[in-house]
Scaffold this motif. Sequence first.
Motif, short mmCIF file in Angstrom:
data_model
loop_
_atom_site.label_atom_id
_atom_site.label_comp_id
_atom_site.label_asym_id
_atom_site.label_seq_id
_atom_site.Cartn_x
_atom_site.Cartn_y
_atom_site.Cartn_z
N UNK A 64 32.73 25.58 37.13
CA UNK A 64 33.71 25.00 38.06
C UNK A 64 33.08 24.54 39.38
N UNK A 65 31.75 24.69 39.49
CA UNK A 65 31.04 24.33 40.74
C UNK A 65 31.61 25.07 41.96
N UNK A 66 31.86 26.35 41.77
CA UNK A 66 32.33 27.19 42.88
C UNK A 66 31.14 28.00 43.39
N UNK A 67 30.91 27.94 44.69
CA UNK A 67 29.78 28.68 45.28
C UNK A 67 30.05 30.18 45.21
N UNK A 68 28.98 30.94 44.95
CA UNK A 68 29.15 32.40 44.91
C UNK A 68 27.85 33.09 45.28
N UNK A 69 27.96 34.35 45.63
CA UNK A 69 26.78 35.20 45.84
C UNK A 69 27.07 36.55 45.19
N UNK A 70 25.99 37.24 44.79
CA UNK A 70 26.17 38.58 44.23
C UNK A 70 25.17 39.54 44.88
N UNK A 71 25.47 40.84 44.77
CA UNK A 71 24.64 41.90 45.34
C UNK A 71 24.51 41.82 46.86
N UNK A 72 25.42 41.10 47.50
CA UNK A 72 25.39 41.03 48.97
C UNK A 72 26.67 40.38 49.50
N UNK A 73 26.90 40.54 50.80
CA UNK A 73 27.98 39.83 51.51
C UNK A 73 27.35 39.10 52.70
N UNK A 74 27.43 37.78 52.74
CA UNK A 74 26.95 37.03 53.90
C UNK A 74 28.07 37.01 54.94
N UNK A 75 27.98 37.93 55.90
CA UNK A 75 29.09 38.16 56.81
C UNK A 75 29.47 36.92 57.63
N UNK A 76 28.47 36.17 58.09
CA UNK A 76 28.76 35.00 58.94
C UNK A 76 29.70 34.04 58.22
N UNK A 77 29.44 33.82 56.94
CA UNK A 77 30.27 32.89 56.16
C UNK A 77 31.65 33.49 55.88
N UNK A 78 31.67 34.78 55.55
CA UNK A 78 32.93 35.43 55.20
C UNK A 78 33.87 35.50 56.41
N UNK A 79 33.30 35.82 57.57
CA UNK A 79 34.12 35.95 58.79
C UNK A 79 34.63 34.59 59.29
N UNK A 80 34.10 33.50 58.73
CA UNK A 80 34.53 32.16 59.13
C UNK A 80 35.70 31.66 58.27
N UNK A 81 36.18 32.51 57.33
CA UNK A 81 37.25 32.10 56.41
C UNK A 81 38.58 31.98 57.14
N UNK A 82 39.43 31.09 56.62
CA UNK A 82 40.79 30.98 57.15
C UNK A 82 41.66 32.07 56.51
N UNK A 83 41.23 32.53 55.33
CA UNK A 83 41.94 33.59 54.61
C UNK A 83 40.98 34.22 53.61
N UNK A 84 41.19 35.52 53.34
CA UNK A 84 40.33 36.22 52.37
C UNK A 84 41.21 36.85 51.30
N UNK A 85 40.85 36.59 50.05
CA UNK A 85 41.54 37.22 48.92
C UNK A 85 40.63 38.35 48.43
N UNK A 86 41.15 39.56 48.49
CA UNK A 86 40.33 40.75 48.25
C UNK A 86 40.65 41.38 46.89
N UNK A 87 39.62 41.79 46.18
CA UNK A 87 39.81 42.55 44.94
C UNK A 87 40.53 43.86 45.26
N UNK A 88 41.47 44.28 44.39
CA UNK A 88 42.19 45.53 44.65
C UNK A 88 41.27 46.74 44.75
N UNK A 89 40.08 46.64 44.12
CA UNK A 89 39.16 47.78 44.13
C UNK A 89 38.46 48.02 45.46
#
Length: 447
Positions: free
Chosen positions: A49-74
């Motif tokens: 689907x050409x969706x950007x992703x990362x694994x084994x880490x969280x790039x905080x600068x990019x995540x904190x720039x979101x307009x909204x975050x959808x979080x896994x229930x876990x």
Amino acid sequence: MEVNKNIVILGAGESGVGAAYLAQQQGYDVFVSDMGAIAPKYKEQLQNWNIRFEENQHTEAEILNAVEVIKSPGIPDKAPLVKKLREKGVPVISEIEFAGRYTNAKMICITGSNGKTTTTTLTYHILSKAGLNVGLAGNIGKSFAYQVATEKFDTYVLEISSFMLDDMYKFKADIAVLLNITPDHLDRYDYKLENYVASKFRITQNQTANDYFIYCADDTETLKGMQGRTFAAKQLPFSIEKTIEPGAYLENDNIVINVNQEHFQMSITELALQGKHNIYNSMASGLAARILEIRNPTIRESMMDVQPIEHRLEFVAKISGIGFINDSKATNVNSTWYALESMTTDVVLILGGVDKGNDYSMLKELVRQKVKAIVCLGKDNSRIHDAFEDDVDVIVNTLSAAEAAQVAFHLAKKGDTVLLSPACASFDLFKNYEDRGTQFKDAVRQL
């Protein structure tokens, strides 16, 4: 001025990947971030689907720039990244909340500490049999968001956990079902039962006078939780202890469902799903079906031919006259109580795993009556030993499903039942409860 359309999905499991697809379809710039490794099938979907992703880490600068975050229930609210997002004022929501914005389908939402999967599956089965254009989602099956993106269902039956409810704000259930409340996942709720209860009652938020709230009138915590709360929806209780109209009740071993002056009646001996807990589950499903004006013969037929759920009191085999039952889905004490209560033979009970602050006292009486030996399946079994050393003569430690099955087989005799009903989470030795149940079934078949 450029509008920020960055949406971040935390967690790349079934719900996260489905949410990513729907968000992309709705014109968002999507970024998926998972602190662990992403399963190959989900990685492949994101790549396709050409969706950007990362694994084994969280790039905080990019995540904190979101307009909204959808979080896994876990992911718990206590997670440092979630705290930072909330401090910054970035909305953190669930997949259900997000997907609910993009469908006008009727929502039947089912929650409770026990019986959610069974009741959701049975309700879906009845509605499918009645010819409704219906989807099954939530904690079960394909992601709700993915179905909203790719299907056009008129109705959804959703199994909703307390973790999902915690991140739901504007979402509304047309029919909300609360099966029961028993202490579970208290580690996520500051070990306060009232916090967990409040989470469960979020199933009724945003309901109007046109909606319905189905609940168990025999459940103490539910009744206590209802005090001081107001409900806009029409209430339909169910009980096996007293006559309730309108609602559902038991009369001379018949389930009676009475909604809108219409009576449905069925003997409990005809139910495909046996046991006291399944009488409750059947009543809840039957009420939801009657609200939707499903015909009585369809409800009866569905309740007679629904298939039992894998890992939930699932009969595995009979070997040398010993029955083996896989109840790996019993990840809390109350589920194990239900399982033991439905046993009619002597039991060798396989217990253990990750203890979520369990109170085993409610099991003691049933263990004394029915259990001849306990086989522990977990890394740390000290609390099980402490709880039951005065109630059974034999408590054995094991470290694999194969070892547990073998030990239990040797401890049982002809006519007994070996019951895997762990009362604990599985992730000390297994990937999840399904993995635990599957390994147990494989081990039993190799005996």
